[in-house]
Design a protein around this motif. Sequence first.
Motif, mmCIF file in Angstrom:
data_model
loop_
_atom_site.group_PDB
_atom_site.id
_atom_site.type_symbol
_atom_site.label_atom_id
_atom_site.label_comp_id
_atom_site.label_asym_id
_atom_site.label_seq_id
_atom_site.Cartn_x
_atom_site.Cartn_y
_atom_site.Cartn_z
ATOM 1 N N GLU A 89 -27.671 19.174 42.294
ATOM 2 C CA GLU A 89 -29.011 19.140 42.887
ATOM 3 C C GLU A 89 -28.941 18.513 44.262
ATOM 4 O O GLU A 89 -28.118 17.634 44.517
ATOM 5 N N PHE A 90 -29.835 18.942 45.131
ATOM 6 C CA PHE A 90 -29.873 18.337 46.461
ATOM 7 C C PHE A 90 -30.589 17.000 46.395
ATOM 8 O O PHE A 90 -31.448 16.775 45.548
ATOM 9 N N LEU A 91 -30.218 16.127 47.302
ATOM 10 C CA LEU A 91 -30.940 14.872 47.448
ATOM 11 C C LEU A 91 -32.378 15.192 47.843
ATOM 12 O O LEU A 91 -32.592 16.049 48.713
ATOM 13 N N PRO A 92 -33.343 14.515 47.270
ATOM 14 C CA PRO A 92 -34.719 14.786 47.655
ATOM 15 C C PRO A 92 -34.912 14.555 49.153
ATOM 16 O O PRO A 92 -34.485 13.535 49.695
ATOM 17 N N GLY A 93 -35.504 15.498 49.822
ATOM 18 C CA GLY A 93 -35.802 15.359 51.254
ATOM 19 C C GLY A 93 -34.600 15.587 52.151
ATOM 20 O O GLY A 93 -34.677 15.442 53.373
ATOM 21 N N TRP A 94 -33.475 15.915 51.567
ATOM 22 C CA TRP A 94 -32.255 16.111 52.346
ATOM 23 C C TRP A 94 -31.764 17.535 52.097
ATOM 24 O O TRP A 94 -31.980 18.069 51.008
ATOM 25 N N SER A 95 -31.161 18.159 53.071
ATOM 26 C CA SER A 95 -30.750 19.546 52.874
ATOM 27 C C SER A 95 -29.547 19.857 53.742
ATOM 28 O O SER A 95 -29.214 19.098 54.671
ATOM 29 N N VAL A 96 -28.900 20.967 53.434
ATOM 30 C CA VAL A 96 -27.768 21.406 54.247
ATOM 31 C C VAL A 96 -28.230 21.636 55.688
ATOM 32 O O VAL A 96 -27.516 21.323 56.647
ATOM 33 N N GLN A 97 -29.453 22.130 55.849
ATOM 34 C CA GLN A 97 -29.960 22.401 57.201
ATOM 35 C C GLN A 97 -30.106 21.118 58.012
ATOM 36 O O GLN A 97 -29.942 21.118 59.226
ATOM 37 N N ARG A 98 -30.403 20.008 57.341
ATOM 38 C CA ARG A 98 -30.622 18.772 58.102
ATOM 39 C C ARG A 98 -29.317 18.085 58.492
ATOM 40 O O ARG A 98 -29.297 17.241 59.384
ATOM 41 N N VAL A 99 -28.254 18.438 57.790
ATOM 42 C CA VAL A 99 -26.972 17.761 58.045
ATOM 43 C C VAL A 99 -26.496 17.929 59.494
ATOM 44 O O VAL A 99 -26.193 16.935 60.172
ATOM 45 N N PRO A 100 -26.448 19.175 60.039
ATOM 46 C CA PRO A 100 -25.945 19.287 61.413
ATOM 47 C C PRO A 100 -26.861 18.629 62.436
ATOM 48 O O PRO A 100 -26.418 18.229 63.508
ATOM 49 N N ARG A 101 -28.139 18.464 62.078
ATOM 50 C CA ARG A 101 -29.064 17.869 63.047
ATOM 51 C C ARG A 101 -28.736 16.411 63.315
ATOM 52 O O ARG A 101 -29.168 15.846 64.297
ATOM 53 N N MET A 102 -28.021 15.762 62.405
ATOM 54 C CA MET A 102 -27.653 14.375 62.687
ATOM 55 C C MET A 102 -26.292 14.279 63.381
ATOM 56 O O MET A 102 -25.766 13.191 63.608
ATOM 57 N N GLY A 103 -25.778 15.415 63.778
ATOM 58 C CA GLY A 103 -24.523 15.405 64.535
ATOM 59 C C GLY A 103 -23.299 15.633 63.682
ATOM 60 O O GLY A 103 -22.170 15.495 64.153
ATOM 61 N N ALA A 104 -23.505 15.974 62.411
ATOM 62 C CA ALA A 104 -22.353 16.210 61.533
ATOM 63 C C ALA A 104 -21.768 17.594 61.787
ATOM 64 O O ALA A 104 -22.439 18.492 62.293
ATOM 65 N N ASP A 105 -20.517 17.746 61.416
ATOM 66 C CA ASP A 105 -19.836 19.029 61.626
ATOM 67 C C ASP A 105 -19.983 19.958 60.432
ATOM 68 O O ASP A 105 -19.886 21.164 60.572
ATOM 69 N N ALA A 106 -20.187 19.390 59.248
ATOM 70 C CA ALA A 106 -20.293 20.224 58.057
ATOM 71 C C ALA A 106 -20.950 19.427 56.942
ATOM 72 O O ALA A 106 -21.012 18.191 57.003
ATOM 73 N N ALA A 107 -21.456 20.145 55.961
ATOM 74 C CA ALA A 107 -22.059 19.497 54.797
ATOM 75 C C ALA A 107 -21.122 19.631 53.615
ATOM 76 O O ALA A 107 -20.403 20.623 53.484
ATOM 77 N N LYS A 108 -21.139 18.620 52.765
ATOM 78 C CA LYS A 108 -20.348 18.702 51.533
ATOM 79 C C LYS A 108 -21.302 18.946 50.363
ATOM 80 O O LYS A 108 -22.303 18.240 50.220
ATOM 81 N N LEU A 109 -20.996 19.914 49.575
ATOM 82 C CA LEU A 109 -21.780 20.200 48.384
ATOM 83 C C LEU A 109 -20.812 20.226 47.220
ATOM 84 O O LEU A 109 -19.894 21.054 47.188
ATOM 85 N N LEU A 110 -20.966 19.320 46.289
ATOM 86 C CA LEU A 110 -20.019 19.258 45.187
ATOM 87 C C LEU A 110 -20.447 20.219 44.075
ATOM 88 O O LEU A 110 -21.589 20.179 43.634
ATOM 89 N N VAL A 111 -19.548 21.094 43.694
ATOM 90 C CA VAL A 111 -19.832 22.026 42.603
ATOM 91 C C VAL A 111 -18.890 21.687 41.462
ATOM 92 O O VAL A 111 -17.672 21.701 41.629
ATOM 93 N N SER A 112 -19.463 21.357 40.331
ATOM 94 C CA SER A 112 -18.669 20.867 39.218
ATOM 95 C C SER A 112 -18.139 22.018 38.359
ATOM 96 O O SER A 112 -18.719 23.099 38.338
ATOM 97 N N SER A 113 -17.052 21.775 37.656
ATOM 98 C CA SER A 113 -16.552 22.806 36.754
ATOM 99 C C SER A 113 -15.990 22.150 35.502
ATOM 100 O O SER A 113 -15.730 20.945 35.482
ATOM 101 N N ARG A 114 -15.819 22.940 34.470
ATOM 102 C CA ARG A 114 -15.281 22.371 33.239
ATOM 103 C C ARG A 114 -14.280 23.343 32.634
ATOM 104 O O ARG A 114 -14.633 24.468 32.280
ATOM 105 N N PRO A 115 -13.007 22.908 32.523
ATOM 106 C CA PRO A 115 -12.006 23.794 31.933
ATOM 107 C C PRO A 115 -12.469 24.224 30.547
ATOM 108 O O PRO A 115 -13.051 23.451 29.812
ATOM 109 N N GLY A 116 -12.219 25.462 30.192
ATOM 110 C CA GLY A 116 -12.648 25.946 28.884
ATOM 111 C C GLY A 116 -13.935 26.744 28.985
ATOM 112 O O GLY A 116 -14.221 27.581 28.131
ATOM 113 N N ARG A 117 -14.727 26.461 29.956
ATOM 114 C CA ARG A 117 -15.926 27.276 30.168
ATOM 115 C C ARG A 117 -15.588 28.288 31.252
ATOM 116 O O ARG A 117 -15.404 27.934 32.405
#
Length: 705
Positions: A89-117
């Motif tokens: 889930e995204f942080l409330p009030g925070w988004s990938v679109q807002r990340v570059p506006r603060m001068g960042a080069d990229a956004a990190k989005l963690l996608v979880s996985s589970r072996p066996g599924r």
Amino acid sequence: MTALDHRGSRQRMIDSQHPEAVVAARLTGYKLDLNRALAPVSSTVLLDPVYGDRAAQDIASGALPRDKGLLVGAQATKYNDDHGTRHTEFLPGWSVQRVPRMGADAAKLLVSSRPGREDAAALQREVAEFPTDPRFEQDEGRMREASSAPHALPSAPWILLWGGVPFEVPACQVQIAAQDGASGFLARRAAWQETMGAWDGRARQHWLGTVGTGRVRQLADLAGAFGRPSWRRWGAEPGRHVSGDEPWYARSGAKGAEVGPEPVAPHARHTSGAPAAARQVARTSGRTQTGNPVFSAASAARPGQLGPAAQAGFGWHATSGILEREDSMTVSTGKVRVAVNGYGVIGKRVADAVSAQDDMELVGVADVVSDYRIRVAVERGYPVYASVPERSGEMQAAGVPVAGTLQELLAQVEVVVDCAPKKVAAANQAAYRAAGVKAIWQGGEKHELAGYSFVAQVNYAGALNRDSARVVSCNTTALSRISHALHGRGLARRVRAVLMRRATDPWESHRNGMINTAIPETKVPSHQGPDAQTVIPGLDITTLAGAGPYNLSHLHFAMIETTRPVDVDELRAILLDTPRVALVRAADGLEALNSVMELMRDLRRPRGDMWEVAVWEDALASDGREVYLTFQVHNEAIVIPENVDCIRALSGLEPDAAVSIAKTDASLGITRHFLPSTRPPHVTPGEGTPAGFKGAEEPTAPGDG
Ligand SMILES: NC(=O)C1=CN([C@@H]2O[C@H](COP(=O)(O)OP(=O)(O)OC[C@H]3O[C@@H](n4cnc5c(N)ncnc54)[C@H](OP(=O)(O)O)[C@@H]3O)[C@@H](O)[C@H]2O)C=CC1
Ligand SMILES: O=C(OP(=O)(O)O)[C@H](O)COP(=O)(O)O
């Protein structure tokens, strides 16, 4: 890359019993420390946007160097569980679109996985994670097997990350992952988890500046040696321009599919001019068994030539293309690799001094000249490079074996000491930045070029892990050492100094010598006063200068108004307690600049150099309001130990100024006493000198006399 974006887990590690009691300010302070130490040895830092505007604070405080990438997290730290698979889930009030506006080069989005599924496993193959969990699987053979299984790892560019495991695990996995095509790693808490407890700030900073940075560097050595640069996947090759109608992103495919087969590790291939990964290999490559320098990055990529950090740091050694584990852990030798650009008065001395350090390696020197000056470098066994490629032919025609271009030299080092002529040196800044090399400039350049003016005993700590610094001029170095001796003790209210400068350096006095005159400088104050303020902010200092018809070093006269009466005995004691200051006495026959220089030659110092400021003990005086000092500054030599310390500070080799100064001084033979004392240390009033305010015992009132 280094990950400093943890929130809840970090609170738990700092205080497992009461994580909620770990206040934001403590967490922010800790992360600032981490960032200051580790960002300089990372290509990119991953920060979170939560704690006290963390990422913004890092940018504002300068803890994140401008040339480092910034990755900012976008997801909330908690995950929704859906039958064993966590949904981000995204942080409330925070988004990938807002990340570059603060001068960042990229956004990190963690996608979880589970072996066996299978749905989760498919996702994992898309976004990559090492196929075994380091908490449960630490057997190297099984990790290799899992990593090399078909489809185990994805086709998109990927890097390795890990959790809270002993450092040896990622150290092993980085190599395996890199051999299987990883483009790098995301350093996480295994690299610094020892600092998570109740450490005091200074101890923590020390640890991070030494062990922490060393670990990240060691991992970078491995990734650089075996990893696969992401640009390879786009069909790019350094030095090869591929034209065509099809844009690169079409060739690379929507998911970053590869262009053509490409063998990777165990024989990682890198070519000259390649960015970070190849550069890292070359930097850690060392020399061949015959002692010849490694010139080609391709040969430098042979694992057998990995640097001491990569080889020794984790108890691994390199044979037949892969690193193999040794039975016992060994200790990193961690020599910093240094280049000198400009082999003139200062450059040749810096090169010799670097060669004399057991924690540094002089990889080569660069210049544009072909005459006797550079041939001495060849004679000394220093690999010589052409600072300007067009001068290479001329140099070779004159018999100088040119090992390559400056760019090729930069690709092999971590620090360059620029000793080219003033203003020429400043123009090299872009090349150093492009090469990702730390730079030291000399006093001919302006403070703003590096943004940090350095004199070891004054402000070593502030230069730790910086990307660049300026070692100030000879005159400013001497004024800083002397002024700081009193100012650092709260004793200097106001410094006034007159500088008699030598006309020219000895080697070129046939070109620029003056005769039978002296030239006053019309600029008041002369630049050395304001320059000293860049080293000692808040110092009240004014200097006047002029030049005379001699080439034997500079002579200074300083009047320092004190905050309380300081008599000659106290002044002498202070000077004797000041590094790189030595007392000389006219009473010993050292009556002038020439006799002091003669003493240096008699002491068999290299080139007759005097690295210390020589203060005339029998000219020390005090009137209760001011102290008076006369001192000699050997312009050719005084900045040399400062350059050595500056290398240690920028590279983070040694966090403690006193330790670095002592190490440098011991290696060069710097002393506080040139001669054993043969008579009482100070000429007392009445003993061959006219009475006056020599000591505080006879204050001279205005009009006396
Ligand atoms: N001399 C001194 O007493 C002190 C000097 N400094 C500072 O140190 C710096 C160097 O001064 P110094 O050692 O005296 O200078 P030198 O002129 O003695 O040495 C500079 C060397 O760099 C060469 N050079 C010229 N162009 C380039 C280039 N593009 N790239 C690389 N090298 C080049 C010069 O060749 P060429 O001769 O052909 O130009 C020369 O061999 C200056 O900032 C100076 O202010 C600081 C303290 C004391
Ligand atoms: O570069 C130096 O001498 P130079 O400018 O006379 O060549 C010495 O570092 C003296 O520097 P300063 O006189 O600018 O302090």
